[in-house]
Each structure stands twice: as structure tokens, then as C-alpha cells.
Design a protein around this motif. Structure first.
Motif, PDB file in Angstrom:
ATOM      1  N   GLN A  69       0.825  -1.205   0.000  1.00 31.25           N
ATOM      2  CA  GLN A  69       0.000   0.000   0.000  1.00 31.25           C
ATOM      3  C   GLN A  69       0.858   1.253   0.000  1.00 31.25           C
ATOM      4  OE1 GLN A  69      -2.686  -0.291   3.295  1.00 31.25           O
ATOM      5  NE2 GLN A  69      -3.909  -1.937   2.378  1.00 31.25           N
ATOM      6  N   GLY A  72       2.359   1.703  -3.343  1.00 27.40           N
ATOM      7  CA  GLY A  72       1.361   2.181  -4.292  1.00 27.40           C
ATOM      8  C   GLY A  72       1.063   3.653  -4.119  1.00 27.40           C
ATOM      9  N   LEU A  73       0.968   4.092  -2.872  1.00 27.89           N
ATOM     10  CA  LEU A  73       0.735   5.514  -2.610  1.00 27.89           C
ATOM     11  C   LEU A  73       1.906   6.355  -3.090  1.00 27.89           C
ATOM     12  CD1 LEU A  73      -0.857   5.347   0.961  1.00 27.89           C
ATOM     13  CD2 LEU A  73      -2.014   5.850  -1.186  1.00 27.89           C
ATOM     14  N   ARG A  75       3.933   5.639  -5.534  1.00 27.67           N
ATOM     15  CA  ARG A  75       3.891   5.694  -6.994  1.00 27.67           C
ATOM     16  C   ARG A  75       2.815   6.666  -7.481  1.00 27.67           C
ATOM     17  NH1 ARG A  75       4.611   0.040  -6.472  1.00 27.67           N
ATOM     18  NH2 ARG A  75       2.361  -0.260  -6.802  1.00 27.67           N
ATOM     19  N   GLU A  76       1.627   6.626  -6.819  1.00 26.83           N
ATOM     20  CA  GLU A  76       0.546   7.523  -7.212  1.00 26.83           C
ATOM     21  C   GLU A  76       0.931   8.977  -6.964  1.00 26.83           C
ATOM     22  OE1 GLU A  76      -3.147   8.403  -8.840  1.00 26.83           O
ATOM     23  OE2 GLU A  76      -2.017   6.513  -8.744  1.00 26.83           O
ATOM     24  N   PHE A  77       1.570   9.233  -5.847  1.00 22.30           N
ATOM     25  CA  PHE A  77       2.006  10.598  -5.540  1.00 22.30           C
ATOM     26  C   PHE A  77       3.051  11.067  -6.559  1.00 22.30           C
ATOM     27  CE2 PHE A  77       4.889  13.524  -3.319  1.00 22.30           C
ATOM     28  CZ  PHE A  77       3.987  14.517  -2.942  1.00 22.30           C
ATOM     29  N   SER A  78       3.941  10.189  -6.900  1.00 25.37           N
ATOM     30  CA  SER A  78       4.965  10.551  -7.891  1.00 25.37           C
ATOM     31  C   SER A  78       4.335  10.832  -9.248  1.00 25.37           C
ATOM     32  CB  SER A  78       5.988   9.418  -8.013  1.00 25.37           C
ATOM     33  OG  SER A  78       6.637   9.182  -6.767  1.00 25.37           O
ATOM     34  N   ARG A  79       3.321  10.035  -9.621  1.00 24.37           N
ATOM     35  CA  ARG A  79       2.660  10.246 -10.906  1.00 24.37           C
ATOM     36  C   ARG A  79       1.930  11.591 -10.927  1.00 24.37           C
ATOM     37  NH1 ARG A  79      -2.114   9.872 -13.209  1.00 24.37           N
ATOM     38  NH2 ARG A  79      -3.104   9.326 -11.239  1.00 24.37           N
ATOM     39  N   MET A  80       1.199  11.916  -9.826  1.00 25.77           N
ATOM     40  CA  MET A  80       0.495  13.186  -9.749  1.00 25.77           C
ATOM     41  C   MET A  80       1.475  14.348  -9.775  1.00 25.77           C
ATOM     42  SD  MET A  80      -2.451  12.301  -6.933  1.00 25.77           S
ATOM     43  CE  MET A  80      -2.990  14.010  -6.923  1.00 25.77           C
TER      44      MET A  80
END
Length: 245
Positions: A69, A72-73, A75-80
Motif C-alpha cells: 500500500q 502504491g501511494l 507511486r501515485e504521488f509521484s505520478r500526480m
């Protein structure tokens, strides 16, 4: 080496009959007990080891899920962060445009609220009644319910108040309305005269605001809305009005 004294045969029987285990003789009264004890301790060790292994597996699984988790967070933060850092227009970042739009929306809301609070003076509401010197008269008549229990003077006074209230409550005519005079012709018919005052430049007023149609419609509409149980009920269809020169 140390030599020990041999015991007689009777002593051996005594030793065989003795059920007590001592460190000296090194014997055991019940040979099955150690086996059961060893087996029981072995089973207990297996069970304890098995329970610990299951707990460890469960803890490892929970920690793995938590790590997944978190990763995943991240990675999502990096993508945003990468998306917001892209250039959109004229080397402006996406996050800059979002902030600018939010600021503009807030400014528009604040300005709208401020403008709504500002009192705008309506030029049409500012007038000097003392400059209204030119009279305009209307005359006519209407029928009322037959008076049986009310004196004529009181009936005329109440009817005049009713007509005056009609024009004083009219937004378009109240500034020009001057007076109303009523005369009882018979028990069921009343004659009236209305006076309005206009400024010197009154061409448009005579054509629109103080036209016969306008003055008549205001009074007729109020007669339609009156209570039918009123002892001074005025029949709307009996209303007649004309401009008096």
C-alpha cells in the motif's frame, strides 16, 4: 578405579522391590512414564512451534500488505507530481494554472458579493413631488352592494379610504396620486373623481403611466381581488372611468 562392595542376594530383591528412584541406583520405577513424558513434550513442542509459525506468517503477510500500500501511494504521488509539473501553456506548469483559476474564482465571488451589497440609487425613485403642478382628472362610477345597515356618511368615508389605498399602494401611480372624492348617487351607486399631479413635462405620462387604461386597470384589479363578503363590496364589472378635461 574405585572398588565397590558387592551386596548379598537379599539386597538385590530389596532393591528390585523399591519403587523410589534415587540418584544413586540410577533406576526408574515406571519405564513408560519417560516415554509418555518425552512424547508429550515433543507434541507440545510441535504445537508451539506450529502456532508461532502461523503467527509469524500472518505478521509477515500484514507487513507485506502495508508495504504494498505504501509503495502504491508513493507511486501515485509521484505520478500526480509529474503530471502537475508538466508545462501546459507558455512554460506554465499545470499546478500554476490550477492555482490561478482558483484565485480568479475567489475574486469573482468576492466582487459579486461586494457589488450586491452596494446600494444603487434608482434614478426613477428620486423625484421632487413639489414640482408636480399639472393636474390630471379622472371620473366615473361603480355599483356597490345595497347599503342597509350602514350610514351613508360612514359608507362614503370607508369607500374613499379603499380607493385611496389602491392608488397609494401602486408603485407606478403613488407618486402622482393626489386625492379621491366619492359621492353616493343612490344606495347602490357611487360616483368618484380622481386627481393626479404631473410635472411640467408630462407628455409620456399622459400617454403611458397616467393613461386611462393604466388608471382603470389598477383599480379594476384590486376590485377583482376584494372579499365578496365585504359589506361595501364593489362589483368589478360595474366600474366605469373616463378622463375629465
Amino acid at each position: 578405579m574405585e572398588l565397590q562392595q558387592l551386596r548379598p542376594a537379599g539386597d538385590y530383591r530389596a532393591v528390585g522391590q523399591n519403587d523410589t528412584v534415587t540418584p544413586e541406583n540410577g533406576t526408574c520405577s515406571d519405564h513408560s512414564t519417560p516415554r509418555e513424558t518425552e512424547n508429550g513434550s515433543f507434541l507440545q513442542d510441535v504445537q508451539v512451534d506450529g502456532g508461532g509459525r502461523e503467527n509469524c506468517d500472518e505478521n509477515d503477510s500484514n507487513s507485506d500488505d502495508a508495504e504494498l500500500q505504501q509503495s502504491g501511494l508513493r507511486r501515485e504521488f509521484s505520478r500526480m507530481k509529474k503530471e502537475l509539473g508538466k508545462d501546459v501553456v507558455c512554460h506554465l506548469k499545470l499546478w500554476m494554472l490550477i492555482v490561478a483559476v482558483l484565485i480568479i474564482v475567489v475574486i469573482v465571488i468576492v466582487l459579486s458579493v461586494s457589488l450586491c451589497k452596494v446600494h444603487h440609487e434608482d434614478e426613477d425613485e428620486t423625484y421632487d413631488r413639489s414640482t408636480f403642478m399639472v393636474p390630471r382628472f379622472f371620473s366615473g362610477n361603480f355599483n356597490i352592494s345595497n347599503l342597509t345597515s350602514m350610514p351613508e356618511e360612514e359608507a362614503i368615508r370607508l369607500l374613499e379610504r379603499k380607493v385611496v389605498d389602491v392608488y397609494n399602494s401602486s408603485f407606478a401611480l403613488t407618486r402622482y396620486f393626489s386625492s379621491a372624492e366619492l359621492t353616493l348617487l343612490r344606495r347602490d351607486m357611487v360616483e368618484f373623481q380622481l386627481q393626479f399631479l404631473m410635472p411640467e413635462e408630462h407628455g409620456q405620462l399622459e400617454r403611458y403611466t397616467l393613461s386611462r387604461e393604466m388608471v382603470y386597470s389598477v383599480l379594476f384589479q384590486r376590485l377583482v381581488e376584494q372579499d365578496s363578503t365585504d359589506p361595501l363590496y364593489i362589483y368589478p364589472l360595474s366600474l366605469y372611468m373616463q378622463v375629465r378635461k
